[in-house]
Design a protein around this motif. Structure first.
Motif, short mmCIF file in Angstrom:
data_model
loop_
_atom_site.label_atom_id
_atom_site.label_comp_id
_atom_site.label_asym_id
_atom_site.label_seq_id
_atom_site.Cartn_x
_atom_site.Cartn_y
_atom_site.Cartn_z
N VAL A 177 0.84 -1.20 0.00
CA VAL A 177 0.00 0.00 0.00
C VAL A 177 0.87 1.25 0.00
O VAL A 177 0.57 2.24 -0.68
N ALA A 178 1.99 1.21 0.75
CA ALA A 178 2.87 2.37 0.78
C ALA A 178 3.47 2.63 -0.59
O ALA A 178 3.59 3.78 -1.02
N ALA A 179 3.84 1.55 -1.31
CA ALA A 179 4.40 1.74 -2.65
C ALA A 179 3.37 2.37 -3.57
O ALA A 179 3.68 3.31 -4.32
N ALA A 180 2.11 1.90 -3.49
CA ALA A 180 1.06 2.47 -4.33
C ALA A 180 0.84 3.93 -3.99
O ALA A 180 0.73 4.79 -4.88
N GLU A 181 0.83 4.23 -2.68
CA GLU A 181 0.61 5.60 -2.23
C GLU A 181 1.70 6.53 -2.74
O GLU A 181 1.43 7.64 -3.22
N VAL A 182 2.96 6.06 -2.66
CA VAL A 182 4.06 6.91 -3.09
C VAL A 182 4.00 7.15 -4.59
O VAL A 182 4.22 8.28 -5.05
N ALA A 183 3.66 6.10 -5.36
CA ALA A 183 3.62 6.28 -6.82
C ALA A 183 2.58 7.33 -7.19
O ALA A 183 2.87 8.28 -7.92
N VAL A 184 1.36 7.19 -6.66
CA VAL A 184 0.30 8.15 -7.00
C VAL A 184 0.61 9.53 -6.45
O VAL A 184 0.45 10.55 -7.12
N GLY A 185 1.11 9.58 -5.19
CA GLY A 185 1.39 10.87 -4.56
C GLY A 185 2.46 11.64 -5.30
O GLY A 185 2.32 12.84 -5.53
N LEU A 186 3.54 10.96 -5.70
CA LEU A 186 4.59 11.68 -6.40
C LEU A 186 4.14 12.10 -7.78
O LEU A 186 4.55 13.17 -8.28
N ALA A 187 3.26 11.32 -8.43
CA ALA A 187 2.72 11.75 -9.72
C ALA A 187 1.90 13.03 -9.54
O ALA A 187 2.02 13.98 -10.32
N ILE A 188 1.09 13.07 -8.47
CA ILE A 188 0.29 14.28 -8.21
C ILE A 188 1.21 15.47 -7.93
O ILE A 188 0.99 16.58 -8.43
N LEU A 189 2.28 15.23 -7.15
CA LEU A 189 3.19 16.33 -6.83
C LEU A 189 3.88 16.87 -8.07
O LEU A 189 4.01 18.08 -8.24
N SER A 190 4.31 15.96 -8.97
CA SER A 190 4.98 16.46 -10.16
C SER A 190 4.00 17.21 -11.05
O SER A 190 4.36 18.19 -11.71
N MET A 191 2.73 16.79 -11.04
CA MET A 191 1.69 17.53 -11.78
C MET A 191 1.51 18.93 -11.19
O MET A 191 1.43 19.92 -11.94
N ILE A 192 1.47 19.01 -9.84
CA ILE A 192 1.33 20.32 -9.19
C ILE A 192 2.53 21.20 -9.55
O ILE A 192 2.38 22.38 -9.86
N TYR A 193 3.72 20.60 -9.52
CA TYR A 193 4.92 21.38 -9.82
C TYR A 193 4.88 21.90 -11.25
O TYR A 193 5.30 23.00 -11.54
N ARG A 194 4.32 21.08 -12.16
CA ARG A 194 4.26 21.51 -13.56
C ARG A 194 3.31 22.70 -13.69
O ARG A 194 3.52 23.57 -14.52
N ASN A 195 2.28 22.75 -12.86
CA ASN A 195 1.29 23.83 -13.00
C ASN A 195 1.70 25.10 -12.27
O ASN A 195 1.57 26.18 -12.83
N ILE A 196 2.17 25.01 -11.01
CA ILE A 196 2.46 26.25 -10.28
C ILE A 196 3.93 26.42 -9.98
O ILE A 196 4.31 27.36 -9.29
N LYS A 197 4.80 25.55 -10.47
CA LYS A 197 6.25 25.69 -10.30
C LYS A 197 6.68 25.75 -8.85
O LYS A 197 7.64 26.41 -8.50
#
Lengths: 172, 103
Positions: free
Chosen positions: B71-91
């Motif tokens: 579950v932790a591996a799944a959480e990290v994969a999705v969470g880091l994808a969301i974070l990189s998406m946020i970074y792409r939008n608001i830098k």
């Protein structure tokens, strides 16, 4: 040595190192240093697993956490080019409030432990439950359905991560 | 007693590691550090499960740790994808800047 056995010495040293590195994760300003300290914490916890006769779990812990998850963190940090200069800091007031809240939580946990007394359960003879053979038997007999659900969860997470991470059609 | 070490010390160690993770979540603003502190909290719980599994000589606790790792591996994969998406939008990945839903 000083009235302690070698296992107790190992436990003390590993605990001290784990707590120290855990504190360094929170206090270090550079995110890359935080990742490396967290890897060291995971190695200390793997040492604890070895002391607890959970050999297979120790190996899996190192492979999954230190080998896979932390490398993922490191990649994302390097992609975003984070360092000390870009690190946002909270005000001192909110840091102090966080520390006080954590201290109170620790106080509650330790206080409840103090009332429990020493649990006088003895370890039985068989020290082989951590081996692959026994773990596999339990995993594929008692926990077969949760195992399958976990595989579906990992598949869903993979598809979700790809869908979130990919660029939209109209996006530059 | 297991290996000559009382279970109380393992409970104490897990509690301290968990609190360090919780304080990190409260005291830091960088989203990635917050994620790492959540990992630390999960590991404190894992250590507790393994120590009780050894105490009771029951492999089920260790199997639970495997599920937590998945579950932790799944959480990290999705969470880091969301974070990189946020970074792409608001830098930026400062949690105080993520207040779009507030207004």
């Amino acid at each position: 040595m000083l009235g302690y056995t070698i296992t107790q010495w190992l436990f003390g040293i590993l605990s001290f190192l784990a707590i120290m590195f855990g504190l360094m994760v929170v206090f270090s300003r550079n995110p890359v240093n935080s990742v490396l300290y967290l890897v060291m914490t995971f190695f200390c916890i793997a040492g604890h697993y070895l002391l607890l006769n959970a050999q297979f779990l120790a190996i899996v812990h190192i492979v999954v956490y230190a080998g896979a998850i932390m490398v993922l963190f490191l990649f994302v940090i390097m992609l975003m080019n984070l360092n000390e200069d870009t690190e946002p800091q909270r005000t001192w007031l909110s840091k102090i409030i966080a520390a006080v809240a954590g201290g109170l939580m620790l106080f509650v946990m330790v206080g409840s432990l103090k009332g429990a007394g020493d649990m006088g359960l003895q370890q039985y003879g068989n020290a082989q439950i951590g081996f692959v053979k026994n773990l596999g038997a339990v995993l594929f007999k008692d926990f077969l359905f949760p195992f399958e659900i976990a595989s579906v969860l990992l598949l869903a997470a993979m598809v979700g991560a790809i869908m979130i991470g990919k660029k939209e059609a109209g996006e530059s | 007693m297991l290996n000559g070490i009382s279970i109380n010390y393992y409970i104490l160690l897990s509690a301290v590691l968990f609190i360090i993770g919780a304080v990190g979540v409260m005291a830091r603003r960088n989203s990635i550090i917050i994620f790492m502190c959540i990992e630390l909290m999960l590991n404190a719980v894992n250590l507790m499960l393994v120590s009780f599994s050894t105490l009771h000589n029951d492999a089920k606790g260790q199997v639970f740790v495997f599920f937590i790792m998945a579950v932790a591996a799944a959480e990290v994969a999705v969470g880091l994808a969301i974070l990189s998406m946020i970074y792409r939008n608001i830098k930026n990945i400062d949690t105080d800047l993520l207040s779009n839903l507030k207004n």
